[in-house]
Scaffold this active site. Structure first.
Site, PDB file in Angstrom:
ATOM      1  N   ALA A 313      92.199  44.448  55.322  1.00  0.00           N
ATOM      2  CA  ALA A 313      92.567  43.357  56.224  1.00  0.00           C
ATOM      3  C   ALA A 313      93.855  43.573  57.011  1.00  0.00           C
ATOM      4  CB  ALA A 313      92.683  42.047  55.441  1.00  0.00           C
ATOM      5  N   GLY A 314      94.790  44.379  56.514  1.00  0.00           N
ATOM      6  CA  GLY A 314      96.077  44.493  57.180  1.00  0.00           C
ATOM      7  C   GLY A 314      95.973  45.049  58.588  1.00  0.00           C
ATOM      8  N   PRO A 315      96.784  44.522  59.533  1.00  0.00           N
ATOM      9  CA  PRO A 315      97.799  43.471  59.375  1.00  0.00           C
ATOM     10  C   PRO A 315      97.290  42.048  59.535  1.00  0.00           C
ATOM     11  CG  PRO A 315      97.946  44.403  61.572  1.00  0.00           C
ATOM     12  CD  PRO A 315      96.860  45.169  60.870  1.00  0.00           C
ATOM     13  N   GLY A 317      94.925  40.588  62.053  1.00  0.00           N
ATOM     14  CA  GLY A 317      94.441  40.006  63.305  1.00  0.00           C
ATOM     15  C   GLY A 317      92.964  39.673  63.270  1.00  0.00           C
ATOM     16  N   GLU A 337      93.892  43.767  51.005  1.00  0.00           N
ATOM     17  CA  GLU A 337      94.740  44.824  51.560  1.00  0.00           C
ATOM     18  C   GLU A 337      95.410  45.551  50.404  1.00  0.00           C
ATOM     19  OE1 GLU A 337      96.601  47.557  53.280  1.00  0.00           O
ATOM     20  OE2 GLU A 337      95.332  46.280  54.549  1.00  0.00           O
ATOM     21  N   ASP A 362      92.511  47.882  45.609  1.00  0.00           N
ATOM     22  CA  ASP A 362      91.987  49.106  46.203  1.00  0.00           C
ATOM     23  C   ASP A 362      90.591  48.810  46.739  1.00  0.00           C
ATOM     24  OD1 ASP A 362      90.941  51.571  46.849  1.00  0.00           O
ATOM     25  OD2 ASP A 362      91.470  52.531  44.952  1.00  0.00           O
ATOM     26  N   ASP A 379      87.302  47.407  58.388  1.00  0.00           N
ATOM     27  CA  ASP A 379      88.099  47.967  59.489  1.00  0.00           C
ATOM     28  C   ASP A 379      88.888  49.127  58.885  1.00  0.00           C
ATOM     29  OD1 ASP A 379      89.446  48.410  61.825  1.00  0.00           O
ATOM     30  OD2 ASP A 379      90.761  46.673  61.651  1.00  0.00           O
ATOM     31  N   CYS A 432      89.504  52.264  64.750  1.00  0.00           N
ATOM     32  CA  CYS A 432      90.207  52.383  66.027  1.00  0.00           C
ATOM     33  C   CYS A 432      90.313  53.858  66.391  1.00  0.00           C
ATOM     34  CB  CYS A 432      91.594  51.740  65.963  1.00  0.00           C
ATOM     35  SG  CYS A 432      92.336  51.550  67.602  1.00  0.00           S
TER      36      CYS A 432
END
Length: 506
Positions: A313-315, A317, A337, A362, A379, A432
């Site tokens: 999940a981090g950070p 958004g 996270e 983890d 993600d 990404c």
């Protein structure tokens, strides 16, 4: 010169929403403006030296230092462009230094190298008068290094001026095609090869994108342009129109996102000063990231749809946008996270929402839940090759040799997401990065090995969020693979697939 805002045509989607391009204010006609020289340039030098010698990140160092130094307005804008512009074009400037110096770049002291890069950026890519760019660079060398360094700075910068743009281009053209692109656009050769392969792969899969050399060069050039600020209005907390009004009150131009029905594109300013951002109703988030979070939350699902998981999940958004959309339907989001520091960033991102539980585990060994999760977003950590506009230093730190280790982690995370998702549920895998090893090749391999996941059509799902004719330069999406590009979509190069969890062998 920065690209114009994406041109937004009036259109509607299946929800009946209207997307109309907002009026834009005229840009400033200021020219040849000079900053408060020593104070601003010294601060930029300190930030760039930390990036160079301590592997710091400019986006974490520059804003708080500007605040502490009480540097704002045009001086802050000058510092921001000098910092990020120097980083984006660092490889090109190093090549120019070697054309103008008897000493190779590797032999130069790091403080001296940083000052030379800063000077070249002011000379070649900023509206700084020549005498100011040279003299202030020389003065900075005297202040931070020594008199001898000042002489070398003066010689290299004036040597670059004597060579001129035409001669530099002639020397670039004498290089091999890959070497020319690597020098001119400051991208390591292996990243250029990865981009070339990714463009070709997605064209083969049916994406409506060009994959020729001109497209590759356009992509590299886009990575060297500063991105516009993207804001997201979190549904149920603030309406996009209200957020746009507040942005305009701060005297910034604003347009509607082309990729997200919750997004805005803003010309500048500091979004951290907006009350809606401070209280968590809105946030800075790339429009491509918004689209993926929207797909994760909005894709139609049969059966129970109340228990969701963001595995990495981090950070926070995507978590926050998913949770805001799910909150309207009674869904709860578990935001996991592994890093305690990043878990705190997630907590801050979702502070305005009451349907999120942040956990720190983890992801490759995340515990199962009775009945399974209905939606699972992965993600995954990646090379970050899709966000080089925002994190330009990453291109010089990423290594091709780390790809096997990264993809092994991504495969374990995707596998665990499928493990904890219920039959009939939805898994969303995103990165990404456009690198095929992290995207299409990895997804196909994991699904083939496991036999319990089926790729879903994306075009229909995207059409439920955004009218197809609002996408710039065509959809740019294969039927089952979403790949966004900076030079086509004005977003980070995000990748995503939607996977239906099936019984093994079905």
């Amino acid at each position: 010169m920065r690209q114009k805002y994406p041109q937004k045509r009036q259109s509607s989607n299946s929800r009946g929403n209207r997307y109309v391009k907002r009026p834009q204010r005229k840009a400033s006609n200021s020219t040849q403006w000079q900053a408060q020289t020593d104070r601003v340039r010294t601060l930029v030098y300190q930030v760039l030296l930390a990036v160079e010698t301590r592997e710091s990140y400019a986006n974490l160092l520059l804003p708080p230092r500007l605040t502490r130094a009480q540097i704002g307005g045009r001086d802050a804008g000058f510092a921001t462009e000098l910092t990020y512009g120097t980083l984006r074009c660092q490889g090109y400037y190093d090549w120019i230094i070697e054309q103008c110096s008897s000493r190779p770049v590797a032999a130069l002291e790091k403080p001296l190298l940083v000052i030379l890069r800063m000077g070249l950026h002011q000379l070649l890519n900023m509206r700084v008068p020549t005498h100011a760019a040279v003299n202030e660079s020389v003065n900075l060398a005297k202040q931070e290094v020594n008199q001898g360094a000042a002489g070398l700075v003066n010689g290299v910068l004036r040597g670059a001026l004597r060579l001129g743009e035409d001669e530099l281009q002639r020397r670039l053209n004498s290089l091999s095609p890959t070497a020319r692109l690597a020098r001119r656009y400051s991208h390591p050769a292996w990243i250029i090869a990865a981009y070339r392969a990714a463009l070709s792969e997605h064209q083969k899969l049916g994406a409506e994108i060009p994959a020729d050399d001109a497209s590759l060069e356009a992509l590299l050039a886009a990575n060297n342009r500063p991105p516009y600020i993207n804001l997201v209005a979190r549904p149920g907390l603030i309406e996009r129109e209200d957020l746009a009004d507040r942005v305009e009150e701060s005297e910034q131009d604003v347009a509607y996102s082309t990729l997200s029905p919750w997004g805005l594109i803003v010309s500048g300013g500091d979004p951290a000063d907006l009350e809606a951002v401070i209280n968590g109703q809105a946030a800075v988030e790339d429009q491509g990231s918004q689209l993926i979070a929207g797909l994760a939350a909005e894709y139609p699902l049969s059966g129970r749809d109340k228990i969701w998981l963001d595995l990495c999940a981090g950070p926070g958004g995507k978590t926050a946008l998913m949770a805001a959309l799910g909150r309207e339907r009674g869904a709860k989001v578990f935001a996991n996270e592994i890093s305690p520091h990043r878990a705190k960033l997630v907590e801050d991102s979702v502070k305005a929402l009451d349907n999120v539980e942040v956990v720190c585990k983890d992801g490759t060994d995340f515990p199962s839940r009775e009945g399974g999760f209905d939606r699972v977003l992965v993600d995954a950590p990646c090379t970050g090759l899709g966000a080089l506009r925002r994190h330009p230093e990453s291109r010089y730190r990423s290594r091709n040799e780390t790809i096997p280790e990264i993809t092994a982690l991504q495969a374990r995370l995707l596998g665990r997401a499928l493990d904890v998702c219920r039959e009939g549920g939805l898994v969303i895998y995103a990165t990404c990065s456009p690198h095929p090893a992290e995207t299409t090749f990895l997804v196909e391999r994991v699904l083939k090995e496991r036999g319990d996941g089926q790729l879903l059509d994306l075009k229909v799902a995207i059409g439920q969020l955004i009218a197809a004719d609002t996408w710039p330069s065509g959809l740019g999406c294969a039927d089952k693979y979403l790949q966004l590009w900076p030079h086509i979509h004005s977003s980070d190069a995000m990748f995503a697939v939607l996977i239906a969890k099936n019984r093994k062998g079905v």
